[in-house]
Write an enzyme that holds these catalytic residues in place. Structure first.
Site, PDB file in Angstrom:
ATOM      1  N   ASP A 206      55.503  37.748  20.893  1.00  0.00           N
ATOM      2  CA  ASP A 206      54.387  37.723  21.839  1.00  0.00           C
ATOM      3  C   ASP A 206      54.596  36.590  22.835  1.00  0.00           C
ATOM      4  OD1 ASP A 206      51.432  38.915  22.127  1.00  0.00           O
ATOM      5  OD2 ASP A 206      51.361  36.767  22.578  1.00  0.00           O
ATOM      6  N   ASN A 214      49.439  35.890  34.496  1.00  0.00           N
ATOM      7  CA  ASN A 214      48.885  36.913  35.385  1.00  0.00           C
ATOM      8  C   ASN A 214      47.767  36.356  36.257  1.00  0.00           C
ATOM      9  OD1 ASN A 214      50.489  39.149  34.794  1.00  0.00           O
ATOM     10  ND2 ASN A 214      49.257  39.732  33.026  1.00  0.00           N
ATOM     11  N   ASP A 223      54.874  40.905  35.614  1.00  0.00           N
ATOM     12  CA  ASP A 223      55.828  41.977  35.293  1.00  0.00           C
ATOM     13  C   ASP A 223      57.257  41.456  35.301  1.00  0.00           C
ATOM     14  OD1 ASP A 223      53.785  43.774  35.019  1.00  0.00           O
ATOM     15  OD2 ASP A 223      54.115  44.808  36.917  1.00  0.00           O
ATOM     16  N   GLU A 249      52.203  42.313  26.491  1.00  0.00           N
ATOM     17  CA  GLU A 249      53.223  41.257  26.403  1.00  0.00           C
ATOM     18  C   GLU A 249      53.817  41.173  25.015  1.00  0.00           C
ATOM     19  OE1 GLU A 249      49.245  39.087  25.708  1.00  0.00           O
ATOM     20  OE2 GLU A 249      49.996  40.893  26.687  1.00  0.00           O
TER      21      GLU A 249
END
Length: 346
Positions: A206, A214, A223, A249
């Site tokens: 993770d 973000n 991304d 993620e």
């Protein structure tokens, strides 16, 4: 002609790479009368290429998949100089005459400028133009259908294998672990002796504080972080391991046949590679990882739950670290308080 059409129907009726490999070697073997036919996997590890057989059939035999017998990536491609030259030149095929008197035809399966699959056909006699034409047609169908399967199995953003493919491959790994465990009544010590110290492993990865990436830099940079981490996953793990984007993620890795110490070393090497990587605009990014052994005694849900629990512990205790589920349980840091056939609760 009827046999050829039936083989085409068989090849395009599968939704699984392994069965597709078996179908193509069966078709080529029957229609060409070869001594043997193999599907070879071509993997890159750094600047080196390695060759490993994925499926094989011999004259008069039955086609079968070939699982890795060790933890290595396969034979160095230098052991196959004609194939190596063919790939270097981006040729569509190559022929050679071996010391055993067999003539070998190499047919790489090209996708653009990359070939990670090759058909090897060994025959006692020279290949006729008619045989080459027929085999080339079979290979074209195989390539196109393999491309369709590959597209359906991969995540569109990162190019990694997707969640559906993970479910299938974990179930297959658990089935293999069950077969390796020996008779149901065999003593546990006997099974440990037979299996040695090597196990299969599942790791959940993770990205730490990904929401902050973000929120601060925008989803395009988010991304890009996911794509770069996917690239690091592919270069950090071995050719026989499988890497998946699980969603958002989160990523999952299935590690084949290795010891606990080696699994920990491989996983921590990846963690360190991420920490040392300079992500454009974003700068430093870290990951947390939880991993567990894959046991035939556990269901896929329970196995994944074990790795998840180790991951949550890693994130709750500093992040940017690797935690092993079984060690956490043994150390009293995680406790299983209830269990049923499909889930465990902590």
């Amino acid at each position: 002609m009827d046999s050829l059409l039936q083989h085409m129907v068989d090849m395009t009726g599968h939704r699984d790479h392994t069965m597709l490999d078996i179908s193509v070697v069966s078709a080529v073997q029957e229609l060409s009368g070869a001594a043997y036919t193999r599907v070879l996997n071509i993997a890159s590890v750094g600047a080196q290429k390695f060759v490993r057989s994925r499926a094989c059939i011999h004259a008069g035999g039955v086609a079968c998949p070939e699982e890795p017998q060790d933890a290595g990536p396969g034979e160095p491609i230098a052991a196959y100089p004609d194939l190596e030259r063919c790939l270097r030149r981006h040729d569509m095929r190559a022929e050679s005459l071996g010391a055993d008197g067999l003539r070998r035809l190499w047919l790489p399966i090209w996708f653009g400028d990359k070939a990670d699959t090759c058909l090897e056909i060994a025959h006692a006699d020279p290949f006729t133009p008619e045989a080459l034409y027929m085999v080339s047609g079979i290979v074209s169908v195989y390539r196109n259908f393999q491309n369709l399967l590959d597209y359906s199995e991969r995540d569109s953003l990162t190019g990694l294998l997707n969640r559906k493919t993970f479910d299938d491959q974990l179930a297959r790994m658990l089935h293999a672990a069950d077969a390796d465990a020996g008779p149901a009544g065999a003593p546990q010590a006997e099974r440990r002796h037979q299996n040695g110290e090597e196990k299969q492993w599942l790791a959940v990865v993770d990205v730490d504080h990904f929401k902050g990436v973000n929120d601060r830099f925008g989803h395009l940079y988010g991304d890009e972080v996911l794509i770069l981490i996917a690239n690091l996953l592919q270069t950090s793990f071995r050719a026989q391991d499988r890497v998946f984007r699980f969603g958002g993620e989160e990523f999952v890795v299935l590690l084949r046949s290795t010891t606990l110490d080696n699994a920990r070393r491989i996983i921590d090497r990846f963690r360190g590679d991420v920490e040392a990587h300079a992500f454009p605009q974003v700068g430093r990014v870290t990951v947390s990882v939880g991993f567990t052994s894959v046991s035939a005694a556990d269901s896929p849900v329970v196995t994944l739950g074990h790795a998840d629990q180790a991951l949550y512990y890693a994130k709750a205790n500093g992040r940017n670290r690797v935690c092993h589920y079984e060690e956490l349980v043994q150390g009293g840091l995680l406790q299983t308080v209830a269990v049923n056939d499909t889930a465990e609760f902590f």
